[in-house]
Design a protein around this motif. Sequence first.
Motif, PDB file in Angstrom:
ATOM      1  N   TYR A 133      -1.399  12.876   0.772  1.00 40.17           N
ATOM      2  CA  TYR A 133      -1.676  11.479   1.113  1.00 40.17           C
ATOM      3  C   TYR A 133      -2.612  11.394   2.304  1.00 40.17           C
ATOM      4  CZ  TYR A 133      -1.059   6.665   2.634  1.00 40.17           C
ATOM      5  OH  TYR A 133      -1.283   5.370   3.023  1.00 40.17           O
ATOM      6  N   LEU A 134      -3.619  10.557   2.196  1.00 34.08           N
ATOM      7  CA  LEU A 134      -4.534  10.262   3.291  1.00 34.08           C
ATOM      8  C   LEU A 134      -4.461   8.774   3.583  1.00 34.08           C
ATOM      9  CD1 LEU A 134      -6.778  10.922   5.309  1.00 34.08           C
ATOM     10  CD2 LEU A 134      -8.432  10.714   3.425  1.00 34.08           C
ATOM     11  N   LEU A 135      -4.171   8.427   4.829  1.00 32.36           N
ATOM     12  CA  LEU A 135      -4.031   7.036   5.233  1.00 32.36           C
ATOM     13  C   LEU A 135      -5.384   6.462   5.623  1.00 32.36           C
ATOM     14  CD1 LEU A 135      -2.460   4.510   6.072  1.00 32.36           C
ATOM     15  CD2 LEU A 135      -1.993   5.632   8.277  1.00 32.36           C
ATOM     16  N   GLY A 136      -5.851   5.507   4.843  1.00 30.79           N
ATOM     17  CA  GLY A 136      -7.031   4.738   5.201  1.00 30.79           C
ATOM     18  C   GLY A 136      -6.599   3.386   5.731  1.00 30.79           C
ATOM     19  N   LEU A 137      -7.072   3.031   6.914  1.00 29.94           N
ATOM     20  CA  LEU A 137      -6.700   1.786   7.581  1.00 29.94           C
ATOM     21  C   LEU A 137      -7.910   0.879   7.718  1.00 29.94           C
ATOM     22  CD1 LEU A 137      -4.599   3.296  10.508  1.00 29.94           C
ATOM     23  CD2 LEU A 137      -3.671   1.980   8.586  1.00 29.94           C
ATOM     24  N   GLY A 138      -7.670  -0.429   7.644  1.00 32.89           N
ATOM     25  CA  GLY A 138      -8.766  -1.369   7.826  1.00 32.89           C
ATOM     26  C   GLY A 138      -8.288  -2.694   8.381  1.00 32.89           C
ATOM     27  N   VAL A 139      -9.223  -3.440   8.977  1.00 35.13           N
ATOM     28  CA  VAL A 139      -8.897  -4.747   9.547  1.00 35.13           C
ATOM     29  C   VAL A 139      -8.976  -5.868   8.518  1.00 35.13           C
ATOM     30  CG1 VAL A 139      -9.590  -4.113  11.880  1.00 35.13           C
ATOM     31  CG2 VAL A 139     -11.290  -5.088  10.312  1.00 35.13           C
ATOM     32  N   SER A 169       0.794  -1.219   0.000  1.00 34.82           N
ATOM     33  CA  SER A 169       0.000   0.000   0.000  1.00 34.82           C
ATOM     34  C   SER A 169       0.833   1.279   0.000  1.00 34.82           C
ATOM     35  CB  SER A 169      -0.942   0.001   1.211  1.00 34.82           C
ATOM     36  OG  SER A 169      -1.793   1.117   1.169  1.00 34.82           O
ATOM     37  N   PHE A 170       1.821   1.402   0.864  1.00 37.25           N
ATOM     38  CA  PHE A 170       2.543   2.669   0.991  1.00 37.25           C
ATOM     39  C   PHE A 170       3.467   2.924  -0.201  1.00 37.25           C
ATOM     40  CE2 PHE A 170       1.334   1.707   5.368  1.00 37.25           C
ATOM     41  CZ  PHE A 170       0.787   2.908   5.747  1.00 37.25           C
ATOM     42  N   THR A 171       4.174   1.909  -0.647  1.00 34.13           N
ATOM     43  CA  THR A 171       5.019   2.106  -1.824  1.00 34.13           C
ATOM     44  C   THR A 171       4.166   2.356  -3.066  1.00 34.13           C
ATOM     45  OG1 THR A 171       5.150  -0.319  -2.002  1.00 34.13           O
ATOM     46  CG2 THR A 171       6.997   0.805  -0.956  1.00 34.13           C
ATOM     47  N   ASN A 172       2.991   1.746  -3.110  1.00 34.02           N
ATOM     48  CA  ASN A 172       2.079   2.000  -4.225  1.00 34.02           C
ATOM     49  C   ASN A 172       1.619   3.453  -4.212  1.00 34.02           C
ATOM     50  OD1 ASN A 172       0.687   1.201  -6.517  1.00 34.02           O
ATOM     51  ND2 ASN A 172      -1.048   0.374  -5.392  1.00 34.02           N
ATOM     52  N   ALA A 173       1.324   3.976  -3.023  1.00 31.77           N
ATOM     53  CA  ALA A 173       0.943   5.384  -2.921  1.00 31.77           C
ATOM     54  C   ALA A 173       2.041   6.294  -3.447  1.00 31.77           C
ATOM     55  CB  ALA A 173       0.622   5.738  -1.474  1.00 31.77           C
ATOM     56  N   ALA A 174       3.305   5.951  -3.150  1.00 33.68           N
ATOM     57  CA  ALA A 174       4.413   6.783  -3.625  1.00 33.68           C
ATOM     58  C   ALA A 174       4.451   6.835  -5.148  1.00 33.68           C
ATOM     59  CB  ALA A 174       5.736   6.244  -3.072  1.00 33.68           C
ATOM     60  N   VAL A 175       4.176   5.705  -5.793  1.00 36.20           N
ATOM     61  CA  VAL A 175       4.142   5.675  -7.256  1.00 36.20           C
ATOM     62  C   VAL A 175       3.055   6.604  -7.783  1.00 36.20           C
ATOM     63  CG1 VAL A 175       3.678   4.217  -9.269  1.00 36.20           C
ATOM     64  CG2 VAL A 175       5.109   3.357  -7.402  1.00 36.20           C
ATOM     65  N   LEU A 176       1.864   6.531  -7.199  1.00 35.44           N
ATOM     66  CA  LEU A 176       0.734   7.331  -7.672  1.00 35.44           C
ATOM     67  C   LEU A 176       0.925   8.813  -7.369  1.00 35.44           C
ATOM     68  CD1 LEU A 176      -2.131   4.912  -6.585  1.00 35.44           C
ATOM     69  CD2 LEU A 176      -1.125   5.161  -8.855  1.00 35.44           C
ATOM     70  N   LEU A 177       1.456   9.122  -6.210  1.00 32.72           N
ATOM     71  CA  LEU A 177       1.713  10.525  -5.861  1.00 32.72           C
ATOM     72  C   LEU A 177       2.789  11.130  -6.748  1.00 32.72           C
ATOM     73  CD1 LEU A 177       1.547  10.041  -2.005  1.00 32.72           C
ATOM     74  CD2 LEU A 177       0.103  11.650  -3.286  1.00 32.72           C
ATOM     75  N   ALA A 178       3.831  10.368  -7.026  1.00 32.58           N
ATOM     76  CA  ALA A 178       4.905  10.881  -7.872  1.00 32.58           C
ATOM     77  C   ALA A 178       4.452  11.105  -9.303  1.00 32.58           C
ATOM     78  CB  ALA A 178       6.095   9.915  -7.838  1.00 32.58           C
ATOM     79  N   ALA A 179       3.436  10.377  -9.723  1.00 33.41           N
ATOM     80  CA  ALA A 179       2.944  10.497 -11.098  1.00 33.41           C
ATOM     81  C   ALA A 179       1.981  11.656 -11.281  1.00 33.41           C
ATOM     82  CB  ALA A 179       2.258   9.195 -11.513  1.00 33.41           C
ATOM     83  N   THR A 180       1.512  12.259 -10.180  1.00 37.17           N
ATOM     84  CA  THR A 180       0.478  13.287 -10.237  1.00 37.17           C
ATOM     85  C   THR A 180       0.961  14.551  -9.541  1.00 37.17           C
ATOM     86  OG1 THR A 180      -0.515  12.332  -8.237  1.00 37.17           O
ATOM     87  CG2 THR A 180      -1.419  11.628 -10.360  1.00 37.17           C
ATOM     88  N   ASP A 181       0.176  15.620  -9.687  1.00 36.43           N
ATOM     89  CA  ASP A 181       0.565  16.916  -9.130  1.00 36.43           C
ATOM     90  C   ASP A 181      -0.411  17.465  -8.103  1.00 36.43           C
ATOM     91  OD1 ASP A 181       2.874  17.248 -10.832  1.00 36.43           O
ATOM     92  OD2 ASP A 181       1.467  17.646 -12.471  1.00 36.43           O
ATOM     93  N   ARG A 182      -1.688  17.154  -8.250  1.00 41.09           N
ATOM     94  CA  ARG A 182      -2.706  17.818  -7.434  1.00 41.09           C
ATOM     95  C   ARG A 182      -3.584  16.850  -6.672  1.00 41.09           C
ATOM     96  NH1 ARG A 182      -7.729  17.884  -7.759  1.00 41.09           N
ATOM     97  NH2 ARG A 182      -7.689  16.846  -9.783  1.00 41.09           N
ATOM     98  N   ILE A 183      -3.974  15.765  -7.297  1.00 32.19           N
ATOM     99  CA  ILE A 183      -4.984  14.885  -6.727  1.00 32.19           C
ATOM    100  C   ILE A 183      -4.496  14.286  -5.412  1.00 32.19           C
ATOM    101  CG2 ILE A 183      -4.226  12.763  -7.906  1.00 32.19           C
ATOM    102  CD1 ILE A 183      -7.230  12.196  -8.441  1.00 32.19           C
ATOM    103  N   ARG A 184      -5.393  14.187  -4.438  1.00 36.54           N
ATOM    104  CA  ARG A 184      -5.065  13.488  -3.198  1.00 36.54           C
ATOM    105  C   ARG A 184      -5.098  11.989  -3.464  1.00 36.54           C
ATOM    106  NH1 ARG A 184      -8.382  15.902  -0.512  1.00 36.54           N
ATOM    107  NH2 ARG A 184      -7.078  17.308   0.711  1.00 36.54           N
ATOM    108  N   VAL A 185      -4.189  11.256  -2.859  1.00 40.55           N
ATOM    109  CA  VAL A 185      -4.126   9.802  -3.001  1.00 40.55           C
ATOM    110  C   VAL A 185      -4.422   9.188  -1.634  1.00 40.55           C
ATOM    111  CG1 VAL A 185      -2.615   7.834  -3.479  1.00 40.55           C
ATOM    112  CG2 VAL A 185      -2.557   9.859  -4.961  1.00 40.55           C
ATOM    113  N   ALA A 242       2.696   4.635  10.768  1.00 42.01           N
ATOM    114  CA  ALA A 242       2.760   6.075  11.053  1.00 42.01           C
ATOM    115  C   ALA A 242       3.946   6.719  10.354  1.00 42.01           C
ATOM    116  CB  ALA A 242       2.839   6.292  12.561  1.00 42.01           C
ATOM    117  N   ASN A 243       5.097   6.066  10.410  1.00 40.21           N
ATOM    118  CA  ASN A 243       6.287   6.648   9.795  1.00 40.21           C
ATOM    119  C   ASN A 243       6.177   6.691   8.280  1.00 40.21           C
ATOM    120  OD1 ASN A 243       7.555   7.162  12.227  1.00 40.21           O
ATOM    121  ND2 ASN A 243       8.513   5.146  12.325  1.00 40.21           N
ATOM    122  N   ALA A 244       5.624   5.645   7.686  1.00 34.28           N
ATOM    123  CA  ALA A 244       5.447   5.635   6.232  1.00 34.28           C
ATOM    124  C   ALA A 244       4.503   6.752   5.795  1.00 34.28           C
ATOM    125  CB  ALA A 244       4.926   4.278   5.771  1.00 34.28           C
ATOM    126  N   ALA A 245       3.409   6.930   6.538  1.00 30.24           N
ATOM    127  CA  ALA A 245       2.459   7.988   6.190  1.00 30.24           C
ATOM    128  C   ALA A 245       3.098   9.360   6.309  1.00 30.24           C
ATOM    129  CB  ALA A 245       1.229   7.884   7.085  1.00 30.24           C
TER     130      ALA A 245
END
Length: 299
Positions: free
Chosen positions: A93-99, A47-63, A79-82
């Motif tokens: 980046y917004l961290l969504g967590l689930g069980v 999840s976190f490394t995937n977010a980095a890919v998507l954030l790096a590819a974009t400029d404005r949109i929240r991921v 917490a540290n990754a976020a």
Amino acid sequence: MRLGTIGAWCAAFTVAPAADARPAAREIEAFGYDTLWYPEGLGTRESFTNAAVLLAATDRIRVASGIANIWGRDGVSAANAARVLADAFDDRYLLGLGVSHPRQVDPRGHTYRRPVATMRAFLDAMDDDPFVSPDGAKVTRPPVPRILAALRPPMLRLARERALGAHTFLVPVEHTRRARDILGPAALLVVEQKVVLARDPVDARRRARGALAWYLDTPNYLDNLRWLGFAEADFARGGSDALVDALIVAGDEETIAARCDAHLDAGASQVAVQPLEEGDPFGRETLRRLASVLLDPRE
């Protein structure tokens, strides 16, 4: 955190290689959607490394992770990754967590049990978040904006108490009303809504039932649907027409917009539309066509 009223939710980002995900994310951003939600499953992209890919590819949109499985990492690492993602990408980046679910957890070597207590302990670990460094440097530890996947009242109450709010998935409008009552007026409530942009009702229901199959064999979702008044007969043979129509909106752009408006009127802060589009797993044509009726250019 203030969210726009409409986001995009796309399961394909959890398995797509970066070479495909980057241009798709840029295109969805160009349509004007406020937030891009993506899931995490067993054996999918982390999840976190995937977010980095998507954030790096974009400029404005929240991921936003929808969701990062808490059984896949401990609270301190989450917490540290976020924080790294928030710092590197202008707090997009917004961290969504689930069980998650037993079939996504037990093969990892864990035993799925006591989901609310397990989530509470995970949040405790995030909030304690010790900083121990060989150089002894003093650092400021900013809070981590987070939202919890929640369906039933106990997890919704925890989302109200310990997070910015809740992210709901596979729910009808009635659930949004109940969730808002439990969360209170201030919490975020992000509702995932599956959509089929199609005029043929037979074809639309076929696609909708195909998307429901996994969830109608998953206890957490079935328990939530029972809480909402659906009966065992609604879960048979791919789902009753009433169940399918309540969970997945099919029709033209105006029909889909009306369902999103219904969720917003019932208390949703944001509706994250998930296209069930044949031919493109990212649903870009559906998102393009919906943008003109769903998105407010002032947001």
